[in-house]
Scaffold this active site. Structure first.
Site, mmCIF file in Angstrom:
data_model
loop_
_atom_site.group_PDB
_atom_site.id
_atom_site.type_symbol
_atom_site.label_atom_id
_atom_site.label_comp_id
_atom_site.label_asym_id
_atom_site.label_seq_id
_atom_site.Cartn_x
_atom_site.Cartn_y
_atom_site.Cartn_z
ATOM 1 N N ASP A 59 6.799 -5.094 -19.399
ATOM 2 C CA ASP A 59 7.067 -4.054 -18.399
ATOM 3 C C ASP A 59 8.109 -3.052 -18.919
ATOM 4 O O ASP A 59 8.958 -3.397 -19.730
ATOM 5 C CB ASP A 59 7.578 -4.729 -17.110
ATOM 6 C CG ASP A 59 7.449 -3.817 -15.902
ATOM 7 O OD1 ASP A 59 6.820 -2.739 -16.004
ATOM 8 O OD2 ASP A 59 7.987 -4.183 -14.839
ATOM 9 N N ARG B 124 4.371 9.390 -19.740
ATOM 10 C CA ARG B 124 4.297 7.926 -19.641
ATOM 11 C C ARG B 124 3.357 7.335 -20.692
ATOM 12 O O ARG B 124 3.579 6.241 -21.202
ATOM 13 C CB ARG B 124 3.825 7.517 -18.239
ATOM 14 C CG ARG B 124 4.828 7.807 -17.136
ATOM 15 C CD ARG B 124 4.243 7.438 -15.770
ATOM 16 N NE ARG B 124 3.834 6.035 -15.711
ATOM 17 C CZ ARG B 124 4.655 5.029 -15.394
ATOM 18 N NH1 ARG B 124 5.926 5.260 -15.107
ATOM 19 N NH2 ARG B 124 4.205 3.787 -15.348
ATOM 20 N N HIS C 12 3.203 3.780 -23.175
ATOM 21 C CA HIS C 12 2.129 2.782 -23.329
ATOM 22 C C HIS C 12 1.707 2.658 -24.789
ATOM 23 O O HIS C 12 1.460 1.569 -25.286
ATOM 24 C CB HIS C 12 0.931 3.163 -22.455
ATOM 25 C CG HIS C 12 1.228 3.135 -20.985
ATOM 26 N ND1 HIS C 12 1.879 2.074 -20.380
ATOM 27 C CD2 HIS C 12 0.981 4.028 -19.983
ATOM 28 C CE1 HIS C 12 1.999 2.305 -19.080
ATOM 29 N NE2 HIS C 12 1.483 3.500 -18.816
ATOM 30 N N ARG D 119 -2.463 3.276 -9.712
ATOM 31 C CA ARG D 119 -1.797 4.380 -10.437
ATOM 32 C C ARG D 119 -2.715 5.596 -10.524
ATOM 33 O O ARG D 119 -3.924 5.472 -10.299
ATOM 34 C CB ARG D 119 -1.407 3.896 -11.831
ATOM 35 C CG ARG D 119 -0.391 2.773 -11.742
ATOM 36 C CD ARG D 119 0.148 2.409 -13.079
ATOM 37 N NE ARG D 119 1.127 1.332 -12.914
ATOM 38 C CZ ARG D 119 2.007 0.978 -13.827
ATOM 39 N NH1 ARG D 119 2.021 1.605 -14.983
ATOM 40 N NH2 ARG D 119 2.854 0.013 -13.591
ATOM 41 N N LEU E 213 -3.423 -18.989 -33.499
ATOM 42 C CA LEU E 213 -2.782 -18.556 -32.254
ATOM 43 C C LEU E 213 -3.862 -18.319 -31.211
ATOM 44 O O LEU E 213 -4.885 -17.689 -31.494
ATOM 45 C CB LEU E 213 -2.006 -17.242 -32.484
ATOM 46 C CG LEU E 213 -1.390 -16.606 -31.231
ATOM 47 C CD1 LEU E 213 -0.185 -17.408 -30.740
ATOM 48 C CD2 LEU E 213 -0.970 -15.150 -31.484
HETATM 49 C C1 IPE Z 1 3.357 -5.865 -13.974
HETATM 50 O O1 IPE Z 1 4.065 -4.665 -14.087
HETATM 51 C C2 IPE Z 1 2.044 -5.742 -14.676
HETATM 52 C C3 IPE Z 1 2.112 -5.515 -16.111
HETATM 53 C C4 IPE Z 1 3.177 -5.551 -16.858
HETATM 54 C C5 IPE Z 1 0.857 -5.242 -16.742
HETATM 55 P P1 IPE Z 1 4.082 -3.576 -12.915
HETATM 56 O O2 IPE Z 1 4.953 -2.492 -13.387
HETATM 57 O O3 IPE Z 1 2.698 -3.230 -12.523
HETATM 58 O O4 IPE Z 1 4.752 -4.404 -11.728
HETATM 59 P P2 IPE Z 1 5.502 -3.882 -10.416
HETATM 60 O O5 IPE Z 1 4.593 -2.910 -9.719
HETATM 61 O O6 IPE Z 1 6.759 -3.222 -10.861
HETATM 62 O O7 IPE Z 1 5.764 -5.132 -9.633
HETATM 63 C C1 IPE Z 2 4.111 -1.823 -18.141
HETATM 64 O O1 IPE Z 2 4.880 -0.667 -18.069
HETATM 65 C C2 IPE Z 2 2.671 -1.535 -18.463
HETATM 66 C C3 IPE Z 2 1.776 -1.602 -17.294
HETATM 67 C C4 IPE Z 2 2.082 -2.070 -16.128
HETATM 68 C C5 IPE Z 2 0.439 -1.097 -17.480
HETATM 69 P P1 IPE Z 2 4.942 0.240 -16.779
HETATM 70 O O2 IPE Z 2 3.915 1.296 -16.886
HETATM 71 O O3 IPE Z 2 4.881 -0.585 -15.538
HETATM 72 O O4 IPE Z 2 6.387 0.867 -16.941
HETATM 73 P P2 IPE Z 2 7.433 1.166 -15.784
HETATM 74 O O5 IPE Z 2 7.640 -0.107 -15.027
HETATM 75 O O6 IPE Z 2 6.841 2.249 -14.937
HETATM 76 O O7 IPE Z 2 8.658 1.593 -16.516
HETATM 77 MG MG MG Z 3 6.297 -1.494 -14.426
#
Ligand code: IPE
Ligand code: IPE
Ligand code: MG
Length: 247
Positions: free
Chosen positions: A19, A32, A36, A70, A130
């Site tokens: 995350d 963003r 990723h 999203r 793995l």
């Molecule tokens: C959890 O992260 C899912 C992944 C890392 C793929 P999110 O960013 O979606 O989680 P919330 O919405 O902050 O709980």
């Molecule tokens: C994790 O990063 C990846 C996914 C959930 C797809 P985020 O996209 O949730 O990044 P933040 O939480 O917005 O920083």
């Molecule tokens: Mg996130």
């Protein structure tokens, strides 16, 4: 390098909630998407680090059932990233004897991606260095509901006695059937929640939370998490060795 002290107690199964990609990008004033993209680079490096540490089973959370909420452009980009990751890294993963599986609801994914996933899984099915699970379009509640639904169908068809449904029978219906439960779950980016990840399987998992955003995650963060894990006293409802001695 101080990493990976030989004798430390390693998780049989490590899971990571990757995350913080979006915040990493925002902090740099870039879209963003860049976060990723960098997140995939970090995953590539982390796979090597995890294997070097001697871990045999790794599950990474890369797209949740709720991430469909999203903006469409971000969702499409994340689909493309998975596709590109499989296309560009599959041969190398296979060469490193990695077994790849994708956990999540397949039916909602574009057919092109479903095909790629099936190809990756069958190509690497016999690999043993793995076990890599990529949780993509994964939600633990959906996984549990789908398992319950399949068991119910068998019960209605008369091929399963409802009284015989034990935790073990249920476990065998989950997407993680045959894998050990995660011993350690790492979540990056300073969020202290599970976000619908491995709810059933994490009954006795140890958690490690770090403020590090996923794109900044390095071998040092991994080392810290593994070190913390090795210090944990896992009692599984019983008594620790120490407590047993003091009885
Ligand atoms: C959890 O992260 C899912 C992944 C890392 C793929 P999110 O960013 O979606 O989680 P919330 O919405 O902050 O709980
Ligand atoms: C994790 O990063 C990846 C996914 C959930 C797809 P985020 O996209 O949730 O990044 P933040 O939480 O917005 O920083
Ligand atoms: Mg996130």
């Amino acid at each position: 390098m101080s990493q990976f002290h030989e004798q430390q107690d390693l998780p049989s199964h490590l899971a990571i909630i990757m995350d913080g990609n979006g915040r990493w990008a925002t902090n740099r004033g870039v879209p963003r998407q860049e976060g990723h993209r960098q997140g995939v680079e970090t995953l590539r490096q982390s796979l090597k680090d995890v294997m070097r540490a001697g871990i045999k089973c790794l599950t990474v959370f890369s797209f949740s059932s709720e991430n469909w909420n999203r903006p469409k452009a971000e969702v499409t980009f994340l689909m493309t990233l998975l596709q590109r990751f499989i296309e560009s890294d599959l041969a190398e993963l296979h060469g490193q004897n990695v077994r790849v599986r994708v956990l999540g609801r397949r039916q909602d994914l574009p057919p092109k991606i479903t095909k790629l996933i099936e190809h990756a899984e069958s190509l690497t099915a016999d690999n043993t260095a793995l076990q890599l699970q990529v949780a993509f379009n994964y939600g633990a509640r959906e996984e549990i509901a789908d398992a319950a639904s399949r068991l119910a169908r068998r019960a209605v068809a008369g091929t399963l006695d409802p009284a015989s449904i034990t935790p073990e029978v249920f476990d065998a219906e989950l997407l993680t059937a045959g894998l050990p439960d995660p011993d350690l779950i790492i979540r990056t980016s300073g969020e202290y929640r599970v976000s619908n990840f491995l709810l059933w399987q994490s009954a006795y998992a140890e958690f490690f939370f770090t403020e590090t955003l996923w794109p900044d995650f390095t071998v040092d963060d991994l080392d810290q998490a593994l070190h913390a894990y090795a210090q944990r006293d896992r009692r599984f409802g019983g008594l620790s060795n120490q407590q047993e001695r003091e009885r």
